[in-house]
Design an enzyme around this catalytic site. Structure first.
Site, PDB file in Angstrom:
ATOM      1  N   HIS A 151      51.405  42.188  30.963  1.00  0.00           N
ATOM      2  CA  HIS A 151      50.737  42.480  32.232  1.00  0.00           C
ATOM      3  C   HIS A 151      51.590  41.908  33.361  1.00  0.00           C
ATOM      4  CE1 HIS A 151      48.047  42.770  35.519  1.00  0.00           C
ATOM      5  NE2 HIS A 151      47.784  41.478  35.561  1.00  0.00           N
ATOM      6  N   SER A 163      41.879  38.854  34.312  1.00  0.00           N
ATOM      7  CA  SER A 163      41.257  37.619  34.770  1.00  0.00           C
ATOM      8  C   SER A 163      39.768  37.622  34.483  1.00  0.00           C
ATOM      9  CB  SER A 163      41.501  37.448  36.272  1.00  0.00           C
ATOM     10  OG  SER A 163      42.855  37.195  36.535  1.00  0.00           O
ATOM     11  N   ASN A 176      51.762  45.576  42.112  1.00  0.00           N
ATOM     12  CA  ASN A 176      50.702  45.365  41.129  1.00  0.00           C
ATOM     13  C   ASN A 176      49.754  46.558  41.104  1.00  0.00           C
ATOM     14  OD1 ASN A 176      48.934  44.240  39.312  1.00  0.00           O
ATOM     15  ND2 ASN A 176      48.236  42.591  40.642  1.00  0.00           N
ATOM     16  N   LYS A 217      57.872  34.452  33.167  1.00  0.00           N
ATOM     17  CA  LYS A 217      57.471  33.095  32.784  1.00  0.00           C
ATOM     18  C   LYS A 217      56.638  33.111  31.500  1.00  0.00           C
ATOM     19  CE  LYS A 217      57.566  30.950  37.378  1.00  0.00           C
ATOM     20  NZ  LYS A 217      56.753  30.312  38.441  1.00  0.00           N
ATOM     21  N   CYS A 276      42.201  43.367  34.942  1.00  0.00           N
ATOM     22  CA  CYS A 276      43.397  44.142  34.602  1.00  0.00           C
ATOM     23  C   CYS A 276      43.465  44.518  33.128  1.00  0.00           C
ATOM     24  CB  CYS A 276      44.650  43.349  34.980  1.00  0.00           C
ATOM     25  SG  CYS A 276      44.724  42.917  36.725  1.00  0.00           S
ATOM     26  N   THR A 328      52.068  40.991  46.676  1.00  0.00           N
ATOM     27  CA  THR A 328      51.808  41.429  45.302  1.00  0.00           C
ATOM     28  C   THR A 328      50.781  42.558  45.261  1.00  0.00           C
ATOM     29  OG1 THR A 328      50.049  39.798  44.886  1.00  0.00           O
ATOM     30  CG2 THR A 328      52.317  39.110  44.463  1.00  0.00           C
ATOM     31  N   SER A 342      44.979  30.708  37.968  1.00  0.00           N
ATOM     32  CA  SER A 342      45.131  32.016  37.338  1.00  0.00           C
ATOM     33  C   SER A 342      46.460  32.124  36.596  1.00  0.00           C
ATOM     34  CB  SER A 342      45.033  33.122  38.386  1.00  0.00           C
ATOM     35  OG  SER A 342      44.999  34.395  37.767  1.00  0.00           O
ATOM     36  N   GLU A 344      39.641  48.339  38.178  1.00  0.00           N
ATOM     37  CA  GLU A 344      38.809  47.361  38.878  1.00  0.00           C
ATOM     38  C   GLU A 344      38.716  47.740  40.348  1.00  0.00           C
ATOM     39  OE1 GLU A 344      40.705  43.476  40.010  1.00  0.00           O
ATOM     40  OE2 GLU A 344      41.797  43.795  38.144  1.00  0.00           O
ATOM     41  N   ASP A 354      61.356  33.874  54.172  1.00  0.00           N
ATOM     42  CA  ASP A 354      62.634  34.175  53.549  1.00  0.00           C
ATOM     43  C   ASP A 354      62.427  35.318  52.550  1.00  0.00           C
ATOM     44  OD1 ASP A 354      64.982  34.287  52.084  1.00  0.00           O
ATOM     45  OD2 ASP A 354      65.088  32.135  51.701  1.00  0.00           O
TER      46      ASP A 354
END
Length: 386
Positions: free
Chosen positions: A233, A307, A274, A242, A111, A152, A201, A79, A29
């Site tokens: 980020h 990370s 990203n 979020k 990152c 992503t 993560s 990275e 979807d």
């Protein structure tokens, strides 16, 4: 002394794929990408475009010949290194024709690397006020065809010129960092793609944010009410939202204001995807070029996360006249990218360079971009400037 961002530029590859098309090809979807991730499009980098060419292109867009005689440090946060020894900054220094008596280095921590580069640039300018430092965040996020992280992915670079008396943003001395030795996202040398513990993560991203912001408040006395906007980020836009909601739930009034600015700050991220180290600074650029609510002296809060994990919270204040040093037609430029169907995206983004027995590349595709990888000869990468 006031130190900060004097100029900021961005470069993306000339190819893009619509995530609605990708969703259809994967029998998913499209709202899972559009609403679930808050992502719409994904930049696609061909084999002739890497962190060197994208970084050089982002910097070339903002630098004058005079800047190139005054820059004495080039820092690339990434990275997506093209060499385990030689820094991408050295390649870029040469492609741009920056004066020779300069320090050129590459910084890595997922990152977060370019944020560390920004702090190093500030320290250098504090010691040598007449200097200029070029900080570049350049990355290609690639997870594989039909992988969980496929929607992503992305590619691009952000370049920032750091100086005394900057014309866009003064960076404040209120930085708070946190380090945790965790394995939420990592990339072994022997793997083509990263290893990801996705749920872990995202939990760590949010928990690092809330705990570091608590410490930031204790150290500085600042609250969300002090900030006109926040840049985070952005591995995907919904994750940043979020995070903002997590620290703003006790201050609904500030959260409402910051959420309005957040949606202005992800306009470009939603169209690019990203770009790892550059995602937070692309969000800043998007905020500055798409918000009509900001004004000089407004304070912007930043949350950088890499990370592994290292994070940092810091702030900056907008300078009078900052709007004069932006590119108001950037959305139109992004619309001019070549749109790929899914089959062409898979072919172009995942093409690998083939080497013969001498370590030299078989003929690479033609590329008319301002900077391009033309060949590998005896294991040496050869770039050209158009």
């Amino acid at each position: 002394m006031k130190i900060g961002i004097d100029k900021i530029g961005f470069a993306a590859p000339d190819y893009v794929v619509d995530l609605a098309d990708l969703a259809a090809a994967r029998n998913i979807d499209p709202n899972k990408y559009k609403l679930g991730l808050l992502q719409s499009e994904m930049a696609v980098s061909p084999v002739t475009q890497d962190i060197v060419t994208l970084g050089a292109r982002a910097a070339q867009a903002i630098l004058t010949d005079l800047d190139k005689t005054q820059i004495d440090m080039v820092i690339v946060g990434t990275e997506s290194s093209v060499d385990q020894s030689k820094a991408a900054a050295v390649f870029i220094h040469g492609l741009l024709g920056i004066q020779p008596f300069a320090r050129s280095i590459e910084m890595k921590e997922a990152c977060y690397g370019a944020t560390a580069g920004l702090s190093l640039a500030k320290s250098h300018i504090a010691q040598f006020p007449d200097s200029k430092v070029l900080v570049i965040a350049s990355d290609i996020a690639k997870y594989g065809i039909a992988s969980g992280g496929e929607p992503t992915q992305g590619a691009g670079a952000v370049a920032m010129l750091v100086t005394a008396n900057p014309r866009i943003m003064v960076l404040n001395n209120d930085n708070v960092c946190q380090t945790r030795d965790i394995m939420d996202f990592w990339r072994p040398n022997y793997d083509k793609y990263p290893r990801i513990d996705g749920r872990f993560s995202t939990e760590q991203y949010t928990n690092c944010l809330t705990t570091t912001f608590d410490h930031y408040q204790q150290k500085t006395g600042k609250t969300l009410a002090d900030f006109a906007a926040m840049c985070l980020h952005i591995p995907f836009s919904k994750q940043g939202l979020k995070g903002l909601q997590a620290i703003g739930k006790k201050d609904p009034e500030s959260l409402e204001r910051l959420t309005e600015r957040f949606h202005e700050a992800i306009v470009y991220n939603k169209l690019v995807g990203n770009i790892y180290t550059g995602s937070i600074f692309l969000s800043l650029l998007s905020l500055l070029e798409n918000s009509r609510a900001l004004k000089p002296a407004d304070q912007v809060l930043f949350y950088s996360y890499g990370s592994g994990a290292v994070c940092e919270i810091f702030s900056g204040n907008l300078v009078e006249g900052y709007q004069d040093y932006l590119q108001p037609d950037r959305l139109e430029v992004l619309k001019q990218r070549t749109r790929l169907n899914v089959s062409d995206y898979e072919r172009i983004f995942f093409e690998e360079i083939q080497l013969d027995e001498t370590g030299s590349s078989i003929q690479l595709p033609e590329d008319s971009s301002p900077f391009a990888l033309t060949k590998i000869e005896n294991h040496q990468r050869i770039y050209r400037k158009a």
